[in-house]
Design a protein around this motif. Structure first.
Motif, mmCIF file in Angstrom:
data_model
loop_
_atom_site.group_PDB
_atom_site.id
_atom_site.type_symbol
_atom_site.label_atom_id
_atom_site.label_comp_id
_atom_site.label_asym_id
_atom_site.label_seq_id
_atom_site.Cartn_x
_atom_site.Cartn_y
_atom_site.Cartn_z
ATOM 1 N N SER A 1 -14.119 11.273 -4.232
ATOM 2 C CA SER A 1 -12.622 10.094 -3.835
ATOM 3 C C SER A 1 -11.562 11.441 -3.675
ATOM 4 N N ASN A 2 -12.095 11.652 -4.989
ATOM 5 C CA ASN A 2 -10.352 12.277 -4.843
ATOM 6 C C ASN A 2 -10.304 13.696 -3.611
ATOM 7 N N GLN A 3 -11.128 14.631 -3.917
ATOM 8 C CA GLN A 3 -10.982 15.473 -3.083
ATOM 9 C C GLN A 3 -11.222 15.414 -1.265
ATOM 10 N N LYS A 4 -11.272 14.474 -0.798
ATOM 11 C CA LYS A 4 -11.554 13.826 -0.213
ATOM 12 C C LYS A 4 -9.772 13.343 0.070
ATOM 13 N N ASN A 5 -9.732 12.576 -0.559
ATOM 14 C CA ASN A 5 -7.872 11.331 -0.531
ATOM 15 C C ASN A 5 -7.212 12.945 -0.465
ATOM 16 N N SER A 6 -7.253 14.399 -0.556
ATOM 17 C CA SER A 6 -6.272 14.988 -1.515
ATOM 18 C C SER A 6 -6.089 15.969 0.186
ATOM 19 N N LEU A 7 -7.085 16.164 0.475
ATOM 20 C CA LEU A 7 -7.999 17.245 1.341
ATOM 21 C C LEU A 7 -7.476 16.164 2.779
ATOM 22 N N THR B 1 -2.287 13.140 -15.558
ATOM 23 C CA THR B 1 -3.582 12.267 -15.670
ATOM 24 C C THR B 1 -3.596 12.048 -14.560
ATOM 25 N N ILE B 2 -4.191 12.758 -13.576
ATOM 26 C CA ILE B 2 -4.722 11.871 -12.349
ATOM 27 C C ILE B 2 -5.551 10.258 -12.527
ATOM 28 N N GLY B 3 -5.019 9.621 -11.441
ATOM 29 C CA GLY B 3 -6.085 8.433 -11.619
ATOM 30 C C GLY B 3 -5.212 7.677 -13.144
ATOM 31 N N ALA B 4 -4.035 7.645 -13.715
ATOM 32 C CA ALA B 4 -3.974 6.735 -15.186
ATOM 33 C C ALA B 4 -2.410 6.870 -14.685
ATOM 34 N N GLY B 5 -2.446 5.743 -13.725
ATOM 35 C CA GLY B 5 -0.934 5.051 -13.635
ATOM 36 C C GLY B 5 0.146 5.597 -13.407
ATOM 37 N N THR B 6 0.251 7.099 -14.085
ATOM 38 C CA THR B 6 1.275 7.460 -14.078
ATOM 39 C C THR B 6 2.197 8.225 -12.063
ATOM 40 N N GLY B 7 1.483 7.805 -11.712
ATOM 41 C CA GLY B 7 1.964 8.562 -10.338
ATOM 42 C C GLY B 7 2.068 9.895 -9.803
ATOM 43 N N SER B 8 -0.150 10.017 -9.995
ATOM 44 C CA SER B 8 -0.018 11.987 -9.725
ATOM 45 C C SER B 8 -0.338 11.849 -8.137
ATOM 46 N N SER B 9 -0.602 10.206 -7.960
ATOM 47 C CA SER B 9 -0.475 11.041 -6.211
ATOM 48 C C SER B 9 0.640 11.098 -5.294
ATOM 49 N N SER C 1 3.279 11.824 -6.733
ATOM 50 C CA SER C 1 3.565 13.534 -6.784
ATOM 51 C C SER C 1 3.436 14.781 -6.462
ATOM 52 N N PHE C 2 2.096 14.503 -6.232
ATOM 53 C CA PHE C 2 1.371 15.142 -5.178
ATOM 54 C C PHE C 2 1.629 15.262 -4.237
ATOM 55 N N ALA C 3 2.103 14.390 -3.155
ATOM 56 C CA ALA C 3 2.226 13.514 -1.646
ATOM 57 C C ALA C 3 3.265 14.444 -1.264
ATOM 58 N N MET D 1 -3.893 6.846 0.705
ATOM 59 C CA MET D 1 -4.822 6.957 -1.030
ATOM 60 C C MET D 1 -5.114 5.379 -1.819
ATOM 61 N N HIS D 2 -3.611 4.142 -0.838
ATOM 62 C CA HIS D 2 -4.075 3.118 -1.754
ATOM 63 C C HIS D 2 -3.762 1.902 -0.405
ATOM 64 N N GLY D 3 -3.840 2.243 0.372
ATOM 65 C CA GLY D 3 -3.703 1.275 1.303
ATOM 66 C C GLY D 3 -2.771 0.687 2.059
HETATM 67 N N1 LIG Z 1 -2.244 17.538 -8.669
HETATM 68 C C1 LIG Z 1 -3.091 17.291 -7.684
HETATM 69 N N2 LIG Z 1 -4.297 18.005 -7.052
HETATM 70 C C2 LIG Z 1 -4.764 17.154 -5.983
HETATM 71 N N3 LIG Z 1 -4.734 16.020 -5.872
HETATM 72 C C3 LIG Z 1 -3.929 15.451 -5.951
HETATM 73 C C4 LIG Z 1 -2.863 15.568 -7.577
HETATM 74 N N4 LIG Z 1 -2.591 14.648 -8.252
HETATM 75 C C5 LIG Z 1 -3.184 13.330 -6.959
HETATM 76 N N5 LIG Z 1 -3.673 13.596 -6.471
HETATM 77 C C6 LIG Z 1 -4.417 13.305 -5.429
HETATM 78 O O1 LIG Z 1 -4.240 11.563 -5.812
HETATM 79 C C7 LIG Z 1 -4.791 10.919 -6.094
HETATM 80 C C8 LIG Z 1 -5.322 9.982 -7.594
HETATM 81 O O2 LIG Z 1 -3.819 8.822 -6.895
HETATM 82 P P1 LIG Z 1 -4.324 7.736 -8.496
HETATM 83 O O3 LIG Z 1 -5.743 7.327 -8.654
HETATM 84 O O4 LIG Z 1 -3.359 6.326 -7.363
HETATM 85 O O5 LIG Z 1 -3.515 7.887 -9.450
HETATM 86 P P2 LIG Z 1 -2.518 7.559 -10.368
HETATM 87 O O6 LIG Z 1 -2.326 6.565 -10.578
HETATM 88 O O7 LIG Z 1 -2.225 8.602 -10.730
HETATM 89 O O8 LIG Z 1 -1.098 7.821 -8.830
HETATM 90 C C9 LIG Z 1 -6.277 12.003 -7.098
HETATM 91 O O9 LIG Z 1 -7.708 11.161 -6.743
HETATM 92 C C10 LIG Z 1 -5.927 13.239 -5.476
HETATM 93 O O10 LIG Z 1 -6.453 13.206 -4.541
#
Ligand SMILES: Nc1ncnc2c1ncn2[C@@H]1O[C@H](COP(=O)(O)OP(=O)(O)O)[C@@H](O)[C@H]1O
Ligand SMILES: C[C@@](O)(CCOP(=O)(O)O)CC(=O)O
Length: 408
Positions: free
Chosen positions: A124-130, A160-168, A170-172, A218-220
């Motif tokens: 699902s992380n690849q699907k969401n990124s695409l 770290t992805i999916g750890a609550g530090t805002g990776s999604s 930051s990516f967006a 990603m989050h609805g």
């Molecule tokens: N560096 C990255 N490259 C590609 N996709 C990313 C990257 N960082 C985050 N993502 C996307 O964001 C999603 C993480 O979201 P989420 O589970 O809410 O984690 P977080 O709490 O870190 O925001 C991943 O599943 C992926 O789709």
């Protein structure tokens, strides 16, 4: 940057975020304070010459994704995105809030299934990124007349992805920042010969709004605090039902970010607190009020610290902030969202008179230890050593730094 082949390169970075105060109480209408994290994601978009049909090469090593997307079918299926019902005129990249999100996302999903028949089997992380990439690329470029070219996109992250530090977020934010800047360079080619300018406030508004749409993928129904913090940096204050408010403070708080290595599920912890409240309504509501007071007082101290006070005051302000961090943690612990691993981390910090609190949902995840400027280096080093010896992951970083930035 423009090269001899008339191809542009754009590099952008954006921070992650942590919640400083107001986790859980924000669910009950209290104020939450988020800050940008010194750990960042980065993106490089390079236009490239290709022999055949134009394509986008995507490299997302953090989610193990490498993909080539043909552009002609993308244009056909996804360009000219629709406006929300009831809005007249034509959609432009300047009004992402007026995009018919559900309809555009549905088309993106249909396109991905057509292009990749095994799309549903991807993690699902690849699907969401695409999905996010195609949604944003076609949303931004699909409402303009600029000529599209093949491009190569690479993205990395210290988060770290999916750890609550805002990776999604930051990516967006990185993706939106880079695509909007590329569009602006292509639309105003003369600007490519001028020294690169950072993002203007109105550009940040657009970046945050596009990133918010991605967060919806990603989050609805996200609050918007993450995209706002990753875009504007510094401190963002948020209350349910109102727009996140960016506080323009110049902060650089040093922290140790400690990964308890205990995985947790935000939803389960929110449900646990709701149960506790159901059984102890008045007591829990008092705790929520206390958490709100902590968030407000801490904000006042952060405002003072950002005002460049004299050193004596700074020490007192840090001490007061440390007191509030401890109080905040203990209030959260009384809601049942701490964890023995988090308490161990706190014990190590307290032995060196340093304040520590969980951040985010709790039940594991991350703890943050405040390092006031007067802390001896030896204390930080010995604490880090002890945490590592006990199997925790430790990152020394800052919070409250800049938001999205153009990398020169
Ligand atoms: N560096 C990255 N490259 C590609 N996709 C990313 C990257 N960082 C985050 N993502 C996307 O964001 C999603 C993480 O979201 P989420 O589970 O809410 O984690 P977080 O709490 O870190 O925001 C991943 O599943 C992926 O789709
Ligand atoms: C517990 C809560 O207040 C914060 C969740 O934080 P995190 O994304 O799990 O770090 C839940 C929420 O605000 O939706």
């Amino acid at each position: 940057m423009l090269n001899g082949d008339n191809c542009y390169t754009v590099s952008v970075s954006a921070p992650g975020k942590v919640i400083l105060h107001g986790e859980h109480s924000v669910v009950y209408g209290k104020t939450a304070i988020a800050v940008s994290l010194g750990l960042r994601s980065s993106i490089v978009i390079k236009e490239v010459k290709t022999a055949g049909e134009p394509v986008v090469y995507i490299h997302l090593p953090c989610v193990g994704l490498q993909e080539t997307i043909p552009l002609n079918p993308t244009v056909k299926a996804l360009f000219n995105p629709p406006l929300c019902a009831g809005v007249t005129g034509k959609f432009t990249w300047k009004i992402p809030g007026k995009l018919d999100h559900d309809c555009h996302l549905r088309k993106v999903n249909e396109f991905l299934h057509m292009m990749k028949p095994n799309f549903d089997e991807l993690p699902s992380n690849q699907k969401n990124s695409l999905r996010s990439f195609l949604y944003m690329y076609s949303g931004i470029f699909g409402s303009t007349n600029v000529q599209i070219k093949s491009m190569d996109i690479s993205m990395g992250s210290e988060l770290t992805i999916g750890a609550g530090t805002g990776s999604s977020a930051s990516f967006a934010v990185c993706l939106a920042g880079a695509l909007l800047r590329l569009l602006s360079l292509k639309a105003h080619p003369a600007a490519a010969f001028e020294p690169p300018q950072g993002f203007e406030p109105h550009e940040r508004e657009a970046i945050s709004a596009w990133a918010y749409n991605c967060e919806r993928i990603m989050h609805g129904a996200p609050s918007g605090i993450d995209n706002e913090t990753c875009t504007f940096g510094s401190v963002v204050s948020f209350k349910k039902g109102s727009k996140p408010r960016h506080l323009d403070l110049r902060l650089n708080l040093r922290v140790l970010l400690v990964d308890s290595r205990v995985s947790r599920e935000t939803h389960a912890l929110v449900v646990k607190v709701a149960g506790l409240r159901q059984r102890n309504m008045a007591a829990v509501d008092h705790i929520m009020d206390a958490l709100d007071d902590v968030a407000h007082t801490a904000t006042q101290i952060l405002e003072k610290l950002s005002g460049g006070k004299c050193p004596a005051d700074t020490d007192a302000d840090y001490q007061h902030l440390a007191e509030l961090w401890d109080m905040n943690h203990c209030l959260l612990a009384s809601l049942g969202v701490s964890h023995p691993a988090l308490e161990t981390i706190r014990g190590f910090a307290r032995a060196r008179s340093l304040a520590c609190k969980l951040t985010g949902a709790g039940g594991g995840g991350y703890a943050m230890i405040l390092i006031p400027p007067s802390t001896p280096r030896t204390a930080v080093d010995s604490l880090t050593g002890q945490l590592l010896e006990n199997g925790f992951r430790v990152t020394e970083t800052c919070v409250g730094g800049p938001g999205v930035e153009l990398e020169m």
